[in-house]
Design a protein around this motif. Sequence first.
Motif, mmCIF file in Angstrom:
data_model
loop_
_atom_site.group_PDB
_atom_site.id
_atom_site.type_symbol
_atom_site.label_atom_id
_atom_site.label_comp_id
_atom_site.label_asym_id
_atom_site.label_seq_id
_atom_site.Cartn_x
_atom_site.Cartn_y
_atom_site.Cartn_z
ATOM 1 N N MET A 1 0.688 -1.187 0.111
ATOM 2 C CA MET A 1 -0.011 -0.076 -0.076
ATOM 3 C C MET A 1 1.031 1.106 -0.082
ATOM 4 N N LYS A 2 2.114 1.386 0.511
ATOM 5 C CA LYS A 2 2.946 2.278 0.526
ATOM 6 C C LYS A 2 3.468 2.791 -0.739
ATOM 7 N N GLU A 3 3.511 1.571 -1.582
ATOM 8 C CA GLU A 3 4.112 2.115 -2.939
ATOM 9 C C GLU A 3 2.900 2.713 -3.910
ATOM 10 N N VAL A 4 1.905 2.215 -3.522
ATOM 11 C CA VAL A 4 0.555 3.070 -4.304
ATOM 12 C C VAL A 4 0.471 4.377 -3.781
ATOM 13 N N ILE A 5 0.514 4.701 -2.643
ATOM 14 C CA ILE A 5 0.741 6.001 -2.026
ATOM 15 C C ILE A 5 1.649 6.845 -2.512
ATOM 16 N N PHE A 6 2.966 6.279 -2.523
ATOM 17 C CA PHE A 6 4.126 7.097 -3.071
ATOM 18 C C PHE A 6 3.899 7.280 -4.525
ATOM 19 N N ALA A 7 3.482 6.578 -5.364
ATOM 20 C CA ALA A 7 3.070 6.623 -6.777
ATOM 21 C C ALA A 7 1.996 7.572 -6.995
ATOM 22 N N LEU A 8 1.030 7.605 -6.235
ATOM 23 C CA LEU A 8 0.085 8.705 -6.368
ATOM 24 C C LEU A 8 0.558 10.085 -5.966
#
Length: 59
Positions: A1-8
Motif C-alpha cells: 500500500m505504501k508503494e501505491v500512495i508514493f506513486a500517487l
Amino acid sequence: MKEVIFALLTGFIVGFLFALFKLPIPAPPAFAGVAGIVGIYLGFKVFAWVGPVLSNLIR
C-alpha cells in the motif's frame, strides 16, 4: 500500500509542476493511457503465469 500512495503522490507532484510551468501533460489521453497501463500490467501478469509453462515446452 505504501508503494501505491508514493506513486500517487509522485504523480500528483509531477502533474502540479507541469501545470505550474504550463507544460503539456506527459501522458496520452486519459482513457487510452489507463487502458495502456492496464494492458501492460495484465501482459506482465499473464507472462508470469504462462512463462514457466512455455519454457518447459521449449526444452
